[in-house]
Structure formats: C-alpha cells, structure tokens
Scaffold this motif. Structure first.
Motif, PDB file in Angstrom:
ATOM      1  N   SER A  89       0.951  -1.305   0.023  1.00 29.09           N
ATOM      2  CA  SER A  89       0.113   0.141   0.006  1.00 29.09           C
ATOM      3  C   SER A  89       0.825   1.286  -0.194  1.00 29.09           C
ATOM      4  O   SER A  89       0.569   2.208   0.731  1.00 29.09           O
ATOM      5  CB  SER A  89      -1.131   0.014   1.289  1.00 29.09           C
ATOM      6  N   GLU A 132      -6.972  -5.203   2.470  1.00 26.64           N
ATOM      7  CA  GLU A 132      -7.628  -4.166   1.426  1.00 26.64           C
ATOM      8  C   GLU A 132      -6.820  -2.569   1.665  1.00 26.64           C
ATOM      9  O   GLU A 132      -7.267  -1.644   0.679  1.00 26.64           O
ATOM     10  CB  GLU A 132      -9.069  -3.889   1.775  1.00 26.64           C
ATOM     11  N   LEU A 135      -9.636   2.252   1.944  1.00 24.27           N
ATOM     12  CA  LEU A 135     -10.758   2.465   0.882  1.00 24.27           C
ATOM     13  C   LEU A 135     -10.571   3.532  -0.075  1.00 24.27           C
ATOM     14  O   LEU A 135     -10.099   4.546   0.394  1.00 24.27           O
ATOM     15  CB  LEU A 135     -11.999   2.292   1.575  1.00 24.27           C
ATOM     16  N   PRO A 136     -11.343   3.399  -1.215  1.00 22.93           N
ATOM     17  CA  PRO A 136     -11.030   4.449  -2.100  1.00 22.93           C
ATOM     18  C   PRO A 136     -11.700   5.691  -1.609  1.00 22.93           C
ATOM     19  O   PRO A 136     -12.826   5.538  -0.896  1.00 22.93           O
ATOM     20  CB  PRO A 136     -11.698   3.879  -3.296  1.00 22.93           C
ATOM     21  N   ASP A 141     -16.570   4.722  -6.140  1.00 26.67           N
ATOM     22  CA  ASP A 141     -15.496   3.858  -6.011  1.00 26.67           C
ATOM     23  C   ASP A 141     -15.492   2.947  -4.711  1.00 26.67           C
ATOM     24  O   ASP A 141     -15.230   1.931  -4.706  1.00 26.67           O
ATOM     25  CB  ASP A 141     -14.051   4.150  -6.198  1.00 26.67           C
ATOM     26  N   ARG A 142     -15.791   3.738  -3.430  1.00 23.05           N
ATOM     27  CA  ARG A 142     -16.014   3.299  -2.382  1.00 23.05           C
ATOM     28  C   ARG A 142     -17.172   2.160  -2.144  1.00 23.05           C
ATOM     29  O   ARG A 142     -16.929   0.905  -1.700  1.00 23.05           O
ATOM     30  CB  ARG A 142     -15.953   4.115  -1.407  1.00 23.05           C
ATOM     31  N   GLU A 144     -18.446   0.351  -4.658  1.00 27.83           N
ATOM     32  CA  GLU A 144     -18.236  -0.672  -5.505  1.00 27.83           C
ATOM     33  C   GLU A 144     -17.216  -1.476  -4.860  1.00 27.83           C
ATOM     34  O   GLU A 144     -17.426  -2.765  -4.823  1.00 27.83           O
ATOM     35  CB  GLU A 144     -17.703  -0.209  -6.969  1.00 27.83           C
ATOM     36  N   ARG A 145     -15.970  -0.952  -4.155  1.00 33.15           N
ATOM     37  CA  ARG A 145     -15.196  -2.185  -3.337  1.00 33.15           C
ATOM     38  C   ARG A 145     -15.879  -2.634  -2.158  1.00 33.15           C
ATOM     39  O   ARG A 145     -15.795  -3.695  -1.959  1.00 33.15           O
ATOM     40  CB  ARG A 145     -14.039  -0.948  -2.850  1.00 33.15           C
ATOM     41  N   PHE A 148     -18.162  -5.538  -3.472  1.00 37.40           N
ATOM     42  CA  PHE A 148     -17.538  -6.616  -3.790  1.00 37.40           C
ATOM     43  C   PHE A 148     -17.100  -7.511  -2.558  1.00 37.40           C
ATOM     44  O   PHE A 148     -16.931  -8.614  -2.752  1.00 37.40           O
ATOM     45  CB  PHE A 148     -16.335  -5.997  -4.497  1.00 37.40           C
ATOM     46  N   LEU A 149     -17.034  -6.699  -1.443  1.00 34.99           N
ATOM     47  CA  LEU A 149     -16.340  -7.257  -0.305  1.00 34.99           C
ATOM     48  C   LEU A 149     -17.653  -8.031   0.563  1.00 34.99           C
ATOM     49  O   LEU A 149     -17.477  -8.544   1.472  1.00 34.99           O
ATOM     50  CB  LEU A 149     -15.524  -6.431   0.566  1.00 34.99           C
ATOM     51  N   GLU A 152     -17.522 -11.530   1.551  1.00 39.86           N
ATOM     52  CA  GLU A 152     -16.175 -11.936   1.845  1.00 39.86           C
ATOM     53  C   GLU A 152     -16.015 -12.844   3.145  1.00 39.86           C
ATOM     54  O   GLU A 152     -16.741 -12.345   4.093  1.00 39.86           O
ATOM     55  CB  GLU A 152     -15.059 -10.734   1.845  1.00 39.86           C
TER      56      GLU A 152
END
Length: 232
Positions: A89, A132, A135-136, A141-142, A144-145, A148-149, A152
């Motif tokens: 990162s 991760e 975060l965006p 974008d946040r 969407e991320r 996606f999770l 998880e």
C-alpha cells in the motif's frame, strides 16, 4: 556491475523494534530512497548515520527512473517507507516492479508490518485474510469496493486515518451489518497503543462521540456462511 535495491522495513512506531539487519543495511547502502525524507532523516539520525536521500512519494515517482539509473551504475539503494514494510500500500511498489524489469537484484530486509501485527493481536480469525489497505475516497469507487467485499468470508484488514475513521466505520456497518465483529488497532507499538474488540455498530457510535486519535488498522471478521446474502 549493478548495485542492489534493498527493500528495508522500518519500525512501525517504537524505534526499539529496529532489527540489527535493518540498521546494518542502512549503514551499508550508498543512498536511501525514502517516501518522506523528513521522516527518514529522523530515523537515520537515531542510527547516527548520514546518507544521501531521494524521495519517491506518490507525486514524485518520476524520481524512480533516476533511482534505478543510480543502481544500474553500481550504487546500492535502501528503499524505505515512513513506517513498516515498504511497497505494501505504498508507491515503492512501482519502483520494485521496474527494478525487476531492468534485471536489478531486489533484496528484502523484513521487519514488522502494521497489518500483520494488528491481525495477530486482533482476536479475529487469522488462518485466511485479505488486505484491503485504504478504501477508495470517491464515493462511487468506495461503494463498489464494499459491494465486492460484502460476502467475503476471510478476515479483512483496512487502514484508516483518524479524520476519516467515523465515516469509514459507518460505511462498513452499512455494508456488513452493525453486529459484525471488528478489532480497532490504534498506534501500534507506540505509547498510546490500544486494541479495541467490539462490533461495527458500537465502534461507529463510540467514535462518533470520542475524537479518534492516531493511525488505525481495522480488522473486520469475515462473513459467516449463514450471513452470506443477508448483509445490511
């Protein structure tokens, strides 16, 4: 003959955690590539060393070619971030990738990493995890991320700055549910180190009232099989 690019981890907070090999590598290197030369200067002063430095922070990655040119000319470089293992990162990732493309030898000099240190002390499952980082920032974008999770099942590790913590905790609670377990690891290895194990909802409420201080690593328990598809 080309030099070597050393990837040098630095203490994540407590300078007493400095491994002897890290100190020796800084001493042997011809120059230092630093994320922030001001931070690294304090570290070198602690070690009693004076070294030429170049910066490679996010908006100075054009220096990457110059760093690699010096290594190809025979100098050895100690690349470090402000704290912990560089290139995780961290914009040094690009320099390492280009070093491999040029055939430059890359040697890791490991030490503590904040994400693994937090995971080990979190009380959350450690057998399988996903890192991760931050975060965006853009809201789309946040979303969407986080979407996606949503299902998880591995333990998730995030980094967050204090001024963004409350908003991030609320976003995590909205995505994973207020009852999902989290361990908030603050100021690891430093004087005010704190590890708080709670739920996302309670954490969001707590820090909504108490001003967050210090850098945070958030260790969030993954979804249980029965939770999949039922996150709020």
């Amino acid at each position: 003959m080309p030099g070597i690019l050393y990837i040098v981890a630095t203490p994540i907070g407590n300078l007493d955690d400095m491994p002897p090999r890290v100190a020796a590598t800084f001493g042997a290197a011809d120059f230092v590539a630093a994320e922030d030369t001001r931070v690294t200067l304090k570290l070198l002063n602690h070690l009693g060393l004076k070294k030429p430095m170049m910066s490679y922070y996010e908006h100075a990655l054009h220096h990457g070619a110059a760093i690699l040119d010096r290594i190809e000319a025979g100098e050895s470089c100690a690349l470090c971030s402000d704290a912990g293992m560089p290139c995780i990162s961290d914009p040094g990732e690009q320099i390492v990738r280009e070093a491999h493309e040029r055939g430059i030898k890359v040697v890791p000099i490991p030490a503590a990493s904040a994400c693994v240190t937090a995971l080990a002390a979190s009380g959350q499952p450690t057998a399988r995890f996903v890192f991760e980082g931050f975060l965006p920032v853009p809201k789309r974008d946040r979303r969407e991320r986080l979407a996606f999770l949503q299902n998880e099942t591995r333990t998730m590790i995030f980094y967050e700055a204090p001024h963004k913590l409350v908003a991030t905790l609320r976003d995590l609670a909205d995505t994973f549910g207020r009852e999902r377990e989290i361990s908030l690891c603050r100021e690891l290895t430093k004087l005010h180190e704190e590890i708080r194990r709670t739920t996302l909802g309670e954490a969001a409420d707590w820090y909504g009232e108490e001003t967050p201080r210090g850098e945070f690593v958030l260790v969030v328990r993954g979804a249980q099989p029965e939770e999949e598809g039922e996150c709020l």
